[in-house]
Scaffold this motif. Structure first.
Motif, PDB file in Angstrom:
ATOM      1  N   UNK A   1       0.873  -1.185   0.000  1.00 36.00           N
ATOM      2  CA  UNK A   1       0.000   0.000   0.000  1.00 36.00           C
ATOM      3  C   UNK A   1       0.908   1.233   0.000  1.00 36.00           C
ATOM      4  N   UNK A   2       0.707   2.122  -0.967  1.00 37.13           N
ATOM      5  CA  UNK A   2       1.495   3.353  -1.009  1.00 37.13           C
ATOM      6  C   UNK A   2       1.135   4.200   0.204  1.00 37.13           C
ATOM      7  N   UNK A   3       2.159   4.639   0.918  1.00 38.13           N
ATOM      8  CA  UNK A   3       1.949   5.346   2.181  1.00 38.13           C
ATOM      9  C   UNK A   3       2.932   6.505   2.307  1.00 38.13           C
ATOM     10  N   UNK A   4       2.791   7.239   3.388  1.00 37.15           N
ATOM     11  CA  UNK A   4       3.672   8.342   3.756  1.00 37.15           C
ATOM     12  C   UNK A   4       3.989   9.243   2.562  1.00 37.15           C
ATOM     13  N   UNK A   5       5.254   9.469   2.221  1.00 35.16           N
ATOM     14  CA  UNK A   5       5.604  10.441   1.175  1.00 35.16           C
ATOM     15  C   UNK A   5       4.953  10.110  -0.163  1.00 35.16           C
ATOM     16  N   UNK A   6       4.817   8.822  -0.476  1.00 29.58           N
ATOM     17  CA  UNK A   6       4.159   8.438  -1.735  1.00 29.58           C
ATOM     18  C   UNK A   6       2.683   8.817  -1.712  1.00 29.58           C
ATOM     19  N   UNK A   7       2.013   8.599  -0.592  1.00 32.00           N
ATOM     20  CA  UNK A   7       0.591   8.954  -0.475  1.00 32.00           C
ATOM     21  C   UNK A   7       0.412  10.468  -0.432  1.00 32.00           C
ATOM     22  N   UNK A   8       1.289  11.192   0.268  1.00 30.12           N
ATOM     23  CA  UNK A   8       1.189  12.658   0.312  1.00 30.12           C
ATOM     24  C   UNK A   8       1.327  13.231  -1.087  1.00 30.12           C
ATOM     25  N   UNK A   9       2.248  12.652  -1.856  1.00 27.97           N
ATOM     26  CA  UNK A   9       2.437  13.091  -3.239  1.00 27.97           C
ATOM     27  C   UNK A   9       1.197  12.748  -4.066  1.00 27.97           C
ATOM     28  N   UNK A  10       0.685  11.553  -3.921  1.00 24.03           N
ATOM     29  CA  UNK A  10      -0.487  11.115  -4.677  1.00 24.03           C
ATOM     30  C   UNK A  10      -1.692  12.014  -4.414  1.00 24.03           C
ATOM     31  N   UNK A  11      -1.913  12.373  -3.158  1.00 23.20           N
ATOM     32  CA  UNK A  11      -3.061  13.209  -2.774  1.00 23.20           C
ATOM     33  C   UNK A  11      -2.753  14.708  -2.889  1.00 23.20           C
ATOM     34  N   UNK A  12      -1.573  15.036  -3.360  1.00 21.76           N
ATOM     35  CA  UNK A  12      -1.125  16.427  -3.522  1.00 21.76           C
ATOM     36  C   UNK A  12      -1.201  17.193  -2.201  1.00 21.76           C
TER      37      UNK A  12
ATOM     38  N   UNK B   1       9.924   5.210  -3.262  1.00 24.80           N
ATOM     39  CA  UNK B   1       8.513   4.903  -3.040  1.00 24.80           C
ATOM     40  C   UNK B   1       8.361   4.301  -1.646  1.00 24.80           C
ATOM     41  N   UNK B   2       7.315   4.713  -0.954  1.00 24.40           N
ATOM     42  CA  UNK B   2       7.032   4.184   0.383  1.00 24.40           C
ATOM     43  C   UNK B   2       5.845   3.241   0.285  1.00 24.40           C
TER      44      UNK B   2
ATOM     45  N   UNK C   1      -3.079   0.445  -4.657  1.00 20.26           N
ATOM     46  CA  UNK C   1      -3.553   0.566  -3.282  1.00 20.26           C
ATOM     47  C   UNK C   1      -2.784   1.722  -2.650  1.00 20.26           C
ATOM     48  N   UNK C   2      -3.529   2.676  -2.134  1.00 18.87           N
ATOM     49  CA  UNK C   2      -2.906   3.843  -1.506  1.00 18.87           C
ATOM     50  C   UNK C   2      -3.749   4.212  -0.285  1.00 18.87           C
ATOM     51  N   UNK C   3      -3.105   4.676   0.771  1.00 21.05           N
ATOM     52  CA  UNK C   3      -3.870   5.137   1.920  1.00 21.05           C
ATOM     53  C   UNK C   3      -4.637   6.395   1.535  1.00 21.05           C
ATOM     54  N   UNK C   4      -5.872   6.492   2.032  1.00 17.63           N
ATOM     55  CA  UNK C   4      -6.690   7.663   1.734  1.00 17.63           C
ATOM     56  C   UNK C   4      -6.098   8.905   2.414  1.00 17.63           C
ATOM     57  N   UNK C   5      -6.686  10.049   2.118  1.00 17.62           N
ATOM     58  CA  UNK C   5      -6.134  11.317   2.624  1.00 17.62           C
ATOM     59  C   UNK C   5      -6.062  11.359   4.138  1.00 17.62           C
ATOM     60  N   UNK C   6      -7.121  10.883   4.790  1.00 22.21           N
ATOM     61  CA  UNK C   6      -7.168  10.966   6.248  1.00 22.21           C
ATOM     62  C   UNK C   6      -6.095  10.097   6.889  1.00 22.21           C
ATOM     63  N   UNK C   7      -5.904   8.904   6.369  1.00 18.01           N
ATOM     64  CA  UNK C   7      -4.845   8.049   6.916  1.00 18.01           C
ATOM     65  C   UNK C   7      -3.474   8.668   6.644  1.00 18.01           C
ATOM     66  N   UNK C   8      -3.330   9.281   5.476  1.00 18.45           N
ATOM     67  CA  UNK C   8      -2.059   9.916   5.116  1.00 18.45           C
ATOM     68  C   UNK C   8      -1.722  11.065   6.067  1.00 18.45           C
ATOM     69  N   UNK C   9      -2.737  11.822   6.467  1.00 23.21           N
ATOM     70  CA  UNK C   9      -2.523  12.915   7.426  1.00 23.21           C
ATOM     71  C   UNK C   9      -2.134  12.337   8.786  1.00 23.21           C
ATOM     72  N   UNK C  10      -2.801  11.276   9.194  1.00 23.37           N
ATOM     73  CA  UNK C  10      -2.448  10.627  10.470  1.00 23.37           C
ATOM     74  C   UNK C  10      -0.997  10.153  10.450  1.00 23.37           C
ATOM     75  N   UNK C  11      -0.549   9.616   9.322  1.00 23.12           N
ATOM     76  CA  UNK C  11       0.848   9.180   9.214  1.00 23.12           C
ATOM     77  C   UNK C  11       1.810  10.362   9.347  1.00 23.12           C
ATOM     78  N   UNK C  12       1.413  11.511   8.804  1.00 19.59           N
ATOM     79  CA  UNK C  12       2.260  12.703   8.941  1.00 19.59           C
ATOM     80  C   UNK C  12       2.404  13.091  10.409  1.00 19.59           C
ATOM     81  N   UNK C  13       1.304  13.002  11.159  1.00 22.55           N
ATOM     82  CA  UNK C  13       1.349  13.326  12.584  1.00 22.55           C
ATOM     83  C   UNK C  13       2.191  12.288  13.329  1.00 22.55           C
ATOM     84  N   UNK C  14       1.951  11.038  13.017  1.00 20.19           N
ATOM     85  CA  UNK C  14       2.649   9.954  13.714  1.00 20.19           C
ATOM     86  C   UNK C  14       4.165   9.998  13.491  1.00 20.19           C
ATOM     87  N   UNK C  15       4.582  10.350  12.279  1.00 23.04           N
ATOM     88  CA  UNK C  15       6.006  10.322  11.936  1.00 23.04           C
ATOM     89  C   UNK C  15       6.592  11.728  11.763  1.00 23.04           C
TER      90      UNK C  15
END
Length: 196
Positions: free
Chosen positions: A71-82, A91-92, A134-148
């Motif tokens: 599942x694309x996550x963190x920097x890859x998901x932030x980039x995907x969701x702009x 790629x993460x 498969x990519x984490x949705x925007x909300x999960x991506x924001x949570x990952x930003x907070x977590x990391x």
């Protein structure tokens, strides 16, 4: 068009990469070895080939094919969701914790592992040019930003939060639900408060 050109076109039509399972004749397998020797094809891992120097090769499509559980996550998901203008150098992808895998040298991948409950949280499937990502949705991506946040840097962290709060399609209920599951609800409230 001869067999050699047909095989090259087959790989090109598949996005610049192909699994040897998609090539079913012995003559094509012989051609593959010839094209590898000539430097036209390259074996990136057992059973997978790419066209060398193909500008149309999409690394995200290749990784989705190589790692169906990734599942694309963190920097890859932030980039995907702009959510961030920062361009990831690799790629993460996140995988279930108990999965054993071998990463290819190309494309560059940073693998993350999570327990099943955390891994499944926020997965969305997107079809992009016939490939399922498969990519984490925007909300999960924001949570990952907070977590990391301590690992990614303050600038990227601030940019992700600011861009998210400006999005009309944001879903604060889902965001807080995810934050509670990931045990970052208090931190998220502190950071989001001034932005909302």
């Amino acid at each position: 068009m001869n067999n050699r050109d047909r095989l090259i076109q087959l790989v090109r039509d598949n996005g610049g990469f192909i699994s040897t399972n998609q090539i079913n004749s012995r003559s094509k397998r012989y051609l593959i070895e010839q094209l590898i020797q000539e430097g036209i094809l390259s074996r990136i891992r057992r059973g997978w080939l790419i066209l060398q120097d193909d500008p149309a090769l999409d690394e995200t499509h290749l990784l989705a094919a190589l790692f169906p559980k990734g599942v694309f996550c963190q920097a890859s998901a932030w980039d995907f969701h702009q959510l961030s203008t920062s361009i990831p150098i690799q790629h993460h992808l996140v995988f279930p914790r108990d999965l054993k895998l071998a990463l290819p040298e190309y494309p560059p991948v940073q693998a993350h592992f999570a327990i099943e409950k955390v891994y499944q949280l926020g997965i969305s499937e997107i079809t992009d040019n016939g490939h399922i990502l498969k990519v984490y949705d925007m909300e999960r991506s924001v949570c990952d930003a907070v977590k990391f946040r301590n690992k990614i840097g303050q600038d990227v962290f601030n940019e992700v939060l600011k861009n998210y709060t400006r999005r009309p399609e944001r879903n604060l209920d889902t965001l807080m639900k995810y934050a509670a599951i990931l045990r970052i609800e208090a931190q998220l409230r502190n950071f989001l408060g001034p932005l909302l």
